[in-house]
Design a protein around this motif. Structure first.
Motif, mmCIF file in Angstrom:
data_model
loop_
_atom_site.group_PDB
_atom_site.id
_atom_site.type_symbol
_atom_site.label_atom_id
_atom_site.label_comp_id
_atom_site.label_asym_id
_atom_site.label_seq_id
_atom_site.Cartn_x
_atom_site.Cartn_y
_atom_site.Cartn_z
ATOM 1 N N LEU A 58 0.810 -1.218 0.000
ATOM 2 C CA LEU A 58 0.000 0.000 0.000
ATOM 3 C C LEU A 58 0.844 1.270 0.000
ATOM 4 O O LEU A 58 0.397 2.316 -0.459
ATOM 5 C CB LEU A 58 -0.933 0.025 1.220
ATOM 6 N N SER A 122 0.982 3.926 -2.571
ATOM 7 C CA SER A 122 1.146 3.323 -3.903
ATOM 8 C C SER A 122 -0.211 3.012 -4.521
ATOM 9 O O SER A 122 -0.330 2.879 -5.738
ATOM 10 C CB SER A 122 1.967 2.039 -3.808
ATOM 11 N N ASN A 123 -1.237 2.898 -3.688
ATOM 12 C CA ASN A 123 -2.592 2.589 -4.129
ATOM 13 C C ASN A 123 -3.350 3.880 -4.396
ATOM 14 O O ASN A 123 -3.388 4.776 -3.548
ATOM 15 C CB ASN A 123 -3.291 1.762 -3.043
ATOM 16 N N HIS A 176 -10.108 1.720 -12.332
ATOM 17 C CA HIS A 176 -10.215 0.383 -11.734
ATOM 18 C C HIS A 176 -11.028 -0.549 -12.636
ATOM 19 O O HIS A 176 -10.661 -1.717 -12.839
ATOM 20 C CB HIS A 176 -10.875 0.507 -10.356
ATOM 21 N N LEU A 190 -5.501 -1.071 -8.560
ATOM 22 C CA LEU A 190 -5.365 0.336 -8.192
ATOM 23 C C LEU A 190 -3.930 0.704 -7.824
ATOM 24 O O LEU A 190 -3.683 1.817 -7.356
ATOM 25 C CB LEU A 190 -6.307 0.677 -7.016
ATOM 26 N N ASP A 191 -3.006 -0.204 -8.026
ATOM 27 C CA ASP A 191 -1.605 0.085 -7.723
ATOM 28 C C ASP A 191 -0.999 0.902 -8.863
ATOM 29 O O ASP A 191 -1.042 0.480 -10.026
ATOM 30 C CB ASP A 191 -0.822 -1.213 -7.532
#
Length: 486
Positions: A58, A122-123, A176, A190-191
């Protein structure tokens, strides 16, 4: 290294807890500065790591997020150093009470923590949540003085930024959706880094819709036209150190989000789509700033409209997208944060002494307070991109990159609008600094504890205008991650 990644978020949270438990007093007044200093130290450690550090899938710290942590740490440190003197004057004048000062300490530290979380997430969903948290937290800070104007500014800020953040949320949902239909697993859909690697497989039609929503959404929080209307009211009503944080850091954090999604959209659609959106937003922002600065009568709003100009320049540099342009954009982010901090902190003490933020109320500042007049004048010169300050070097870099990339027409129009802005700001500044004080002879003092961060900000901005040697590798690495083309 795990501790270094978490420290930028944990330190301000711990400081907020200290203010919540102990209140604002002589012993705790410097907790915020200590936390911000630790944040800056952690950012420096992370910037020298040489490789990206990922935590729990995350959080991710790479060169770009490290650079943004340096910006947040530097500006936060300056604002928190100036806060004790500012609040002491507010308490002495009866403009606030100890309970409100305690609330100020809690809110400013959680605000800083939310910004650091936004740049290390990161998300994309976590980044969105952190940016939305800054809206909620700063709404209470904008309305800190509880006057009619402050309350109206806070509500306007919440309404407009909430609309923007909803648009950004819809953009993230659409990204997404495109990622899931491209075969990405849910945890990676979502990364940011994963999306950038697989962007070629994302549906182009869907991503065009997402691009518009994301630029409008995050552009609202960055103060880009046409969703800029909240910015002058909010920045002019917030306490001076908060205005420094909002203008010097918060706008840049929102623009950082645009840089992150730009990498994904460019890989999916090519550079043309984002270039059109960003050039349009850039020129619109510069035009709005130029038009409204001409007849401006409030010096805090003047500084706020100037922020719209500088966000427009960042958008123009990002639209160009070359290595030179993005290095200049990143340098501009840091230089703007330092210069705008010096100006808002100085203007806060002018406002406390004069009792008004109207330009007409400030005359002969050079005679009434040479030190404060000097810092304010140098801050204006930095803001207008005069040498030796770093904004001169960064603006020159954007101009050179624009002509090299075939965007000479946009650069020429931007330079024309900037000329109008320089004339307007210069005229207003001249009236404040050199005008006759008339019958008003009251001195306008700059406390030593407030003078130190203001002078430090100006010195750092000037040094960066002469040499960027300590930051060269970090700037180059951050520009590469931001999608720099040759």
């Amino acid at each position: 290294m795990t501790l270094a990644v978490l420290a930028p978020v944990l330190l301000p949270v711990l400081a907020a807890g200290g203010y919540w438990l102990l209140g604002w007093n002589r012993g705790t007044a410097w907790l915020g500065a200590l936390a911000a200093g630790g944040l800056l130290a952690s950012a420096i450690v992370l910037s020298g790591a040489g490789q990206a550090v990922t935590l729990w899938g995350l959080l991710r710290v790479d060169a770009l997020s490290s650079f943004m942590l340096v910006v947040i740490g530097a500006v936060s440190f300056l604002a928190m150093l100036a806060s004790p003197a500012y609040l002491a004057a507010e308490l002495a004048a009866g403009h606030t009470v100890p309970r409100a000062a305690r609330r100020y300490g809690v809110l400013t530290q959680t605000f800083i923590a939310a910004m650091t979380l936004a740049v290390i997430a990161s998300n994309l969903g976590v980044m969105w949540v952190a940016i939305e948290a800054t809206t909620i937290l700063t709404a209470f800070l904008v309305g800190f003085h509880k006057s009619k104007q402050a309350t109206e500014a806070a509500w306007k800020y919440v309404v407009i930024c909430s609309v923007g953040i909803v648009l950004a949320f819809l953009g993230i949902v659409i990204v997404h959706y495109a990622a899931l239909h491209a075969g990405l697993a849910t945890p990676a859909a979502l990364d940011g880094a994963t999306l950038a690697r697989h962007a070629a497989g994302l549906d182009p039609g869907v991503m065009r819709i997402a691009a518009v929503l994301l630029v409008l959404g995050f552009g609202t929080k960055a103060g880009l036209a046409p969703m800029h209307a909240w910015l002058p009211d909010a920045h002019s009503q917030a306490p001076a150190p908060v205005s420094a944080l909002m203008s010097g850091v918060l706008l840049s954090v929102a623009f950082y989000a645009i840089l992150r999604v730009k990498v994904i959209i460019d890989a999916a659609l090519g550079p043309t789509a984002m270039r059109i959106l960003l050039v349009s937003a850039a020129l619109a922002s510069l035009a709005v700033a130029a038009a409204l600065l001409l007849g401006q009568r409030d010096y805090k709003r003047l500084l706020a409209y100037s922020s719209i100009e500088h966000m427009g320049l960042l958008a123009l540099g990002a639209a160009i997208g070359t290595r030179l342009a993005l290095v200049a954009v990143l340098l501009h982010i840091l230089g703007h944060g330092l210069g705008k901090s010096a100006l808002f902190l100085s203007s806060g003490h002018i406002n406390q002494a004069v009792g008004s933020s109207r330009i007409d109320a400030v005359r002969g500042l050079v005679l009434r307070s040479p030190l404060l007049a000097g810092t304010f004048a140098l801050g204006l010169l930095a803001l207008l991109g005069m040498p030796p300050f770093s904004l001169f070097a960064s603006e020159l870099g954007i101009v050179r990159a624009g002509f090299s990339a075939g965007l000479g027409w946009a650069i020429a129009l931007a330079l024309l609008l900037m000329l109008v802005i320089v004339a307007a700001v210069g005229q207003h500044g001249r009236r404040m600094l050199l005008g006759s004080p008339g019958t008003t002879t009251q001195a306008v003092l700059l406390p030593k504890t407030a003078a130190v961060p203001v002078i430090a900000a100006l010195v750092a901005c000037a040094i960066l205008g002469i040499t960027t040697s300590p930051l060269n590798d970090l700037l180059q690495g951050a520009a590469a991650i931001a999608g720099a083309t040759p």
